[in-house]
Scaffold this motif. Structure first.
Motif, PDB file in Angstrom:
ATOM      1  N   ALA A   1      86.865  14.703  15.821  1.00  0.00           N
ATOM      2  CA  ALA A   1      87.626  14.716  17.153  1.00  0.00           C
ATOM      3  C   ALA A   1      89.290  15.947  17.481  1.00  0.00           C
ATOM      4  O   ALA A   1      88.638  15.917  18.409  1.00  0.00           O
ATOM      5  CB  ALA A   1      87.974  13.091  17.580  1.00  0.00           C
ATOM      6  N   ALA A   2      89.605  15.945  16.378  1.00  0.00           N
ATOM      7  CA  ALA A   2      90.818  17.083  16.388  1.00  0.00           C
ATOM      8  C   ALA A   2      89.874  18.225  17.053  1.00  0.00           C
ATOM      9  O   ALA A   2      90.341  18.633  17.216  1.00  0.00           O
ATOM     10  CB  ALA A   2      91.536  16.681  14.972  1.00  0.00           C
ATOM     11  N   LEU A   3      89.094  18.347  15.770  1.00  0.00           N
ATOM     12  CA  LEU A   3      88.040  19.998  15.403  1.00  0.00           C
ATOM     13  C   LEU A   3      87.587  19.947  17.663  1.00  0.00           C
ATOM     14  O   LEU A   3      88.067  21.551  17.759  1.00  0.00           O
ATOM     15  CB  LEU A   3      87.337  19.631  15.399  1.00  0.00           C
TER      16      LEU A   3
ATOM     17  N   LEU B   1      81.642  22.134  26.761  1.00  0.00           N
ATOM     18  CA  LEU B   1      81.594  21.622  25.061  1.00  0.00           C
ATOM     19  C   LEU B   1      82.260  20.701  25.640  1.00  0.00           C
ATOM     20  O   LEU B   1      82.404  19.493  24.448  1.00  0.00           O
ATOM     21  CB  LEU B   1      82.077  22.206  24.064  1.00  0.00           C
ATOM     22  N   LEU B   2      83.342  20.197  26.152  1.00  0.00           N
ATOM     23  CA  LEU B   2      83.859  18.529  26.149  1.00  0.00           C
ATOM     24  C   LEU B   2      83.580  18.145  27.160  1.00  0.00           C
ATOM     25  O   LEU B   2      83.251  16.637  26.637  1.00  0.00           O
ATOM     26  CB  LEU B   2      85.206  19.174  27.143  1.00  0.00           C
ATOM     27  N   ALA B   3      82.554  17.624  27.810  1.00  0.00           N
ATOM     28  CA  ALA B   3      82.179  17.677  28.243  1.00  0.00           C
ATOM     29  C   ALA B   3      79.825  16.723  28.094  1.00  0.00           C
ATOM     30  O   ALA B   3      79.795  15.608  27.923  1.00  0.00           O
ATOM     31  CB  ALA B   3      81.321  17.486  29.761  1.00  0.00           C
ATOM     32  N   GLN B   4      79.790  17.662  26.777  1.00  0.00           N
ATOM     33  CA  GLN B   4      78.448  17.842  26.267  1.00  0.00           C
ATOM     34  C   GLN B   4      79.059  18.377  25.157  1.00  0.00           C
ATOM     35  O   GLN B   4      78.127  19.412  24.796  1.00  0.00           O
ATOM     36  CB  GLN B   4      77.651  18.356  26.916  1.00  0.00           C
ATOM     37  N   PRO B   5      79.738  17.411  24.310  1.00  0.00           N
ATOM     38  CA  PRO B   5      79.730  17.767  23.129  1.00  0.00           C
ATOM     39  C   PRO B   5      78.487  18.103  22.132  1.00  0.00           C
ATOM     40  O   PRO B   5      77.523  17.465  22.310  1.00  0.00           O
ATOM     41  CB  PRO B   5      80.764  17.090  21.923  1.00  0.00           C
TER      42      PRO B   5
ATOM     43  N   ASP C   1      70.178  24.518  20.303  1.00  0.00           N
ATOM     44  CA  ASP C   1      69.757  23.738  21.416  1.00  0.00           C
ATOM     45  C   ASP C   1      71.046  23.594  22.045  1.00  0.00           C
ATOM     46  O   ASP C   1      71.043  22.512  23.601  1.00  0.00           O
ATOM     47  CB  ASP C   1      69.591  21.767  20.770  1.00  0.00           C
ATOM     48  N   LEU C   2      72.351  23.950  22.368  1.00  0.00           N
ATOM     49  CA  LEU C   2      73.534  24.150  22.432  1.00  0.00           C
ATOM     50  C   LEU C   2      73.486  24.068  24.373  1.00  0.00           C
ATOM     51  O   LEU C   2      74.166  23.391  24.662  1.00  0.00           O
ATOM     52  CB  LEU C   2      74.495  25.079  21.614  1.00  0.00           C
ATOM     53  N   GLY C   3      73.020  24.736  24.484  1.00  0.00           N
ATOM     54  CA  GLY C   3      72.732  25.497  26.411  1.00  0.00           C
ATOM     55  C   GLY C   3      71.848  24.136  26.687  1.00  0.00           C
ATOM     56  O   GLY C   3      71.851  24.790  28.259  1.00  0.00           O
ATOM     57  N   GLU C   4      71.291  23.298  25.957  1.00  0.00           N
ATOM     58  CA  GLU C   4      70.241  22.777  26.907  1.00  0.00           C
ATOM     59  C   GLU C   4      70.438  21.762  28.474  1.00  0.00           C
ATOM     60  O   GLU C   4      70.112  21.779  29.386  1.00  0.00           O
ATOM     61  CB  GLU C   4      69.563  21.306  25.652  1.00  0.00           C
ATOM     62  N   LYS C   5      71.469  21.119  28.192  1.00  0.00           N
ATOM     63  CA  LYS C   5      72.753  20.656  29.112  1.00  0.00           C
ATOM     64  C   LYS C   5      73.106  20.992  30.041  1.00  0.00           C
ATOM     65  O   LYS C   5      73.561  20.440  31.072  1.00  0.00           O
ATOM     66  CB  LYS C   5      73.094  19.056  28.855  1.00  0.00           C
TER      67      LYS C   5
ATOM     68  N   SER D   1      80.204  10.433  14.578  1.00  0.00           N
ATOM     69  CA  SER D   1      79.984  10.048  16.287  1.00  0.00           C
ATOM     70  C   SER D   1      79.417  10.681  16.984  1.00  0.00           C
ATOM     71  O   SER D   1      79.122  10.880  18.668  1.00  0.00           O
ATOM     72  CB  SER D   1      81.126   9.804  17.445  1.00  0.00           C
ATOM     73  N   GLY D   2      77.421  11.228  16.750  1.00  0.00           N
ATOM     74  CA  GLY D   2      76.418  11.549  17.413  1.00  0.00           C
ATOM     75  C   GLY D   2      76.982  13.448  17.290  1.00  0.00           C
ATOM     76  O   GLY D   2      76.587  13.666  18.213  1.00  0.00           O
ATOM     77  N   VAL D   3      78.102  14.445  17.079  1.00  0.00           N
ATOM     78  CA  VAL D   3      78.896  15.291  17.369  1.00  0.00           C
ATOM     79  C   VAL D   3      78.399  16.148  16.288  1.00  0.00           C
ATOM     80  O   VAL D   3      78.363  15.641  15.006  1.00  0.00           O
ATOM     81  CB  VAL D   3      80.400  14.825  17.479  1.00  0.00           C
ATOM     82  N   HIS D   4      77.620  16.739  16.094  1.00  0.00           N
ATOM     83  CA  HIS D   4      77.230  18.007  15.266  1.00  0.00           C
ATOM     84  C   HIS D   4      78.524  19.194  15.382  1.00  0.00           C
ATOM     85  O   HIS D   4      77.955  19.966  16.584  1.00  0.00           O
ATOM     86  CB  HIS D   4      76.129  18.670  15.402  1.00  0.00           C
ATOM     87  N   LEU D   5      79.655  19.398  14.232  1.00  0.00           N
ATOM     88  CA  LEU D   5      80.147  20.472  15.277  1.00  0.00           C
ATOM     89  C   LEU D   5      79.683  22.131  14.227  1.00  0.00           C
ATOM     90  O   LEU D   5      80.619  23.079  14.674  1.00  0.00           O
ATOM     91  CB  LEU D   5      81.601  20.130  14.245  1.00  0.00           C
ATOM     92  N   HIS D   6      78.780  21.941  13.897  1.00  0.00           N
ATOM     93  CA  HIS D   6      77.951  23.231  12.810  1.00  0.00           C
ATOM     94  C   HIS D   6      78.773  23.419  12.524  1.00  0.00           C
ATOM     95  O   HIS D   6      79.625  25.092  12.034  1.00  0.00           O
ATOM     96  CB  HIS D   6      77.475  23.645  14.371  1.00  0.00           C
ATOM     97  N   ASP D   7      79.819  23.235  11.125  1.00  0.00           N
ATOM     98  CA  ASP D   7      80.397  23.155  10.166  1.00  0.00           C
ATOM     99  C   ASP D   7      80.331  23.107   9.242  1.00  0.00           C
ATOM    100  O   ASP D   7      79.477  22.140   8.802  1.00  0.00           O
ATOM    101  CB  ASP D   7      82.009  23.619  11.104  1.00  0.00           C
TER     102      ASP D   7
END
Lengths: 271, 327
Positions: A13-15, A86-90, A98-102, B106-112
């Motif tokens: 969450a912090a990152l 990125l805040l709305a769609q992590p 696949d990062l830009g899919e949404k 939690s379903g997030v992949h940080l790619h790090d």
């Protein structure tokens, strides 16, 4: 929840926080409980190294995949878009591909952006580029596989389109704008924004390159119906229903269209 | 996998990167193997797969991943493993590797490649999963020590003990990144010689060496620029301890001309030969005290402020396509 899970949830969450972690006393306090300080950095500053990289890495990836949007928006609006997205769609996929899919769906409600309709069209085009780029390659339909079908069988046939093909019904001529932006390697500072103009495209792969062709309304409607699994006869009817001129065009040109589409590898099977 | 001897020594290879495709395919330079980033090729078609198939016509290819997420709350996804295994069957890779790290929650992949705490809980989690991954892939599996920029208060052992415990319990290989030892040693005030002496030598299936970037208070594992002399020293020490093992040059940022990379591979061969000769004589080619002193002396030296840093190396992406045309 285990100790390890709890630690990882905190860091994850912090990152994803947008601002410097040292400004948040809650994060600072928890970082001090979890992470060692060193002679040169506080615990929060150690975490901050990873947080900065999260944003750099994903911004860079989106820039590679959506250079046209970045060019339209310019740096400030582009950075805001990336942040909000990125805040709305992590990121959830293992692959940055696949990062830009949404992103196209996100843009539909991104009221804060200027030129939103133009940007949305560009997003649809650029995401289609990504999908076509690494889609499976299937051999084109052999013409003899339909030559033996009688008229009734042909009308009820469902044609399979190439997985490396996308149909785009856009409001702006974005392919030309994108090419100009890529050539200019910069923002749209000196380039005029295009006026709205219906733009129906087939984006597909030829050899290994992604190319596009424009289609008139009737052939686009026909091909779009085929892509949804509509039978050939019903797809032709959908195109004819557009108007008298389109119906005449279907009657006159449909054989030519199909010959061209088979030659380009748009059609890969019949069932 | 039980012993390193079951994994072949492939010699010296380099990472396969997009800017070198043309040069590699046209010239077919003499290289022992290429390493690919698995995720860049876990797609069904297009340019990435085409280029990989051409490379496989001439070269051995080894797969290295950056997104398995062996240590996160979620763990490796079945779909990821299915695609990884399918790719491994096509490349014929003699082993598959990833990192001692976690990638998100939690379903997030940080790619790090986020560092794990060195705890009993993390050992259990990673070793159990690593064993499953190896069984699923039906190939030797190895994990790489990562470079890191923080350490946890909950850690109860040094990194080398953690690596040893996991590889022994899971019966997997260790991909030893010598540059990462150097980077983490600087960042956390460790002794790189002690680190190297602490790793389980018989578990090492491959070595990575790379350039790094000194930004002042810490060093970043950028894979940018040539390998620096103290890292070559550590590499020779590793070879003297481990013996002959596949070695890979990583260069992922500010990627140079192919010939520069090939020269770096030649340098690795030369360093490897020198270390193997010293090992055969029962001697060492490295002044360990000088390595320690060089690391200490680095503090306070001029630093780079624009490091660039893209974990996992560049990928071939659609956004870079420039040959669009109206048909």
């Amino acid at each position: 929840m285990s100790e390890l899970d709890r630690l990882q949830d905190f860091i994850s969450a912090a990152l994803r926080r947008r601002r410097d972690l040292s400004r948040d006393p809650v994060i600072v306090a928890q970082a001090e409980r979890e992470i060692h300080a060193t002679s040169h950095f506080s615990p929060a500053r150690h975490l901050e190294i990873y947080r900065e990289q999260f944003w750099l890495r994903h911004t860079q990836s989106l820039l590679e995949d959506f250079p046209g949007i970045a060019g339209i928006l310019g740096q400030s609006d582009w950075e805001r878009l990336v942040e909000e997205y990125l805040l709305a769609q992590p990121p959830a996929s293992f692959s940055l591909r696949d990062l830009g899919e949404k992103l196209p769906a996100f843009l539909e409600s991104a009221d804060f952006l200027p030129q939103r309709e133009l940007v949305l069209d560009m997003a649809r085009l650029e995401w289609a580029h990504i999908e076509v780029f690494d889609a499976p390659a299937l051999p084109p339909l052999a013409p003899e596989s339909v030559a033996t079908l009688d008229e009734e069988a042909l009308a009820s046939a469902r044609l399979l389109l190439s997985p490396a093909l996308r149909l785009l019904d856009l409001s702006y001529p974005v392919p030309e704008l994108r090419n100009r932006l890529l050539s200019a390697k910069g923002s749209l500072v000196d380039l005029p924004l295009p006026e709205p103009s219906p733009t129906r495209l087939v984006l597909y792969r030829r050899e290994l390159s992604t190319v596009h062709c424009r289609l008139r309304r009737a052939p686009f409607t026909l091909l779009e119906a085929l892509s949804r699994g509509v039978s050939l006869g019903n797809a032709c009817e959908a195109a004819c229903a557009l108007g008298e001129r389109e119906a005449a065009s279907v009657e006159r040109e449909v054989a030519t269209w199909f010959a061209d589409w088979v030659a380009r590898g748009f059609i890969v099977g019949v069932r | 996998m039980t012993e390193r001897t079951t994994v072949p020594d492939l010699g010296v290879g380099v990472g396969l990167r997009v800017p070198h495709y043309r040069g590699v395919l046209e010239r077919r330079p003499p290289l022992d193997f290429f390493e690919i980033i698995s995720e860049n090729f876990m797609v069904p078609g297009g340019k990435p797969r085409h280029h990989l198939e051409r490379v496989l016509e001439t070269y051995r290819v080894v797969q290295h991943g950056v997104s398995l997420d062996i240590g996160g709350p979620q763990g490796p996804s079945p779909e990821y493993l299915r695609r990884l295994k399918a790719l491994a069957r096509e490349t014929g890779t003699p082993w598959v590797s990833d990192h001692f790290c976690w990638c998100g929650s939690s379903g997030v992949h940080l790619h790090d490649l986020l560092p794990l705490p060195y705890t009993e809980e993390a050992i259990r989690r990673v070793s159990e999963r690593a064993r499953v991954v190896q069984d699923t892939l039906e190939l030797p599996f190895a994990l790489e020590n990562t470079s890191s920029y923080l350490t946890y208060r909950s850690s109860s052992m040094p990194e080398w003990e953690f690596l040893t415990e996991v590889t022994e319990r899971a019966d997997i290989g260790l991909l030893l990144d010598v540059n990462n030892i150097y980077v983490s040693s600087y960042n956390h005030g460790l002794d790189p010689i002690q680190f190297l002496e602490g790793i389980p030598a018989h578990r090492v299936v491959q070595i990575h060496v790379a350039g790094h970037t000194h930004v002042g208070e810490y060093i970043i594992d950028t894979h940018r620029g040539p390998i620096l002399p103290p890292v070559w020293d550590l590499y020779r020490l590793a070879i003297e301890r481990i013996g002959s093992v596949s070695t890979l040059i990583e260069w992922d940022d500010a990627i140079p001309e192919l010939d520069v990379l090939l020269a770096e591979a030649d340098q690795a061969r030369s360093e490897r030969d020198r270390a193997l000769a010293a090992r055969a004589r029962g001697e060492t080619s490295v002044d360990a005290e000088a390595v320690r002193a060089a690391l200490c002396a680095l503090r306070g030296q001029p630093a780079v402020r624009d490091p660039g840093w893209l974990q996992g190396g560049p990928r071939e992406s659609a956004g870079k396509e420039s040959d669009h045309e109206a048909a």
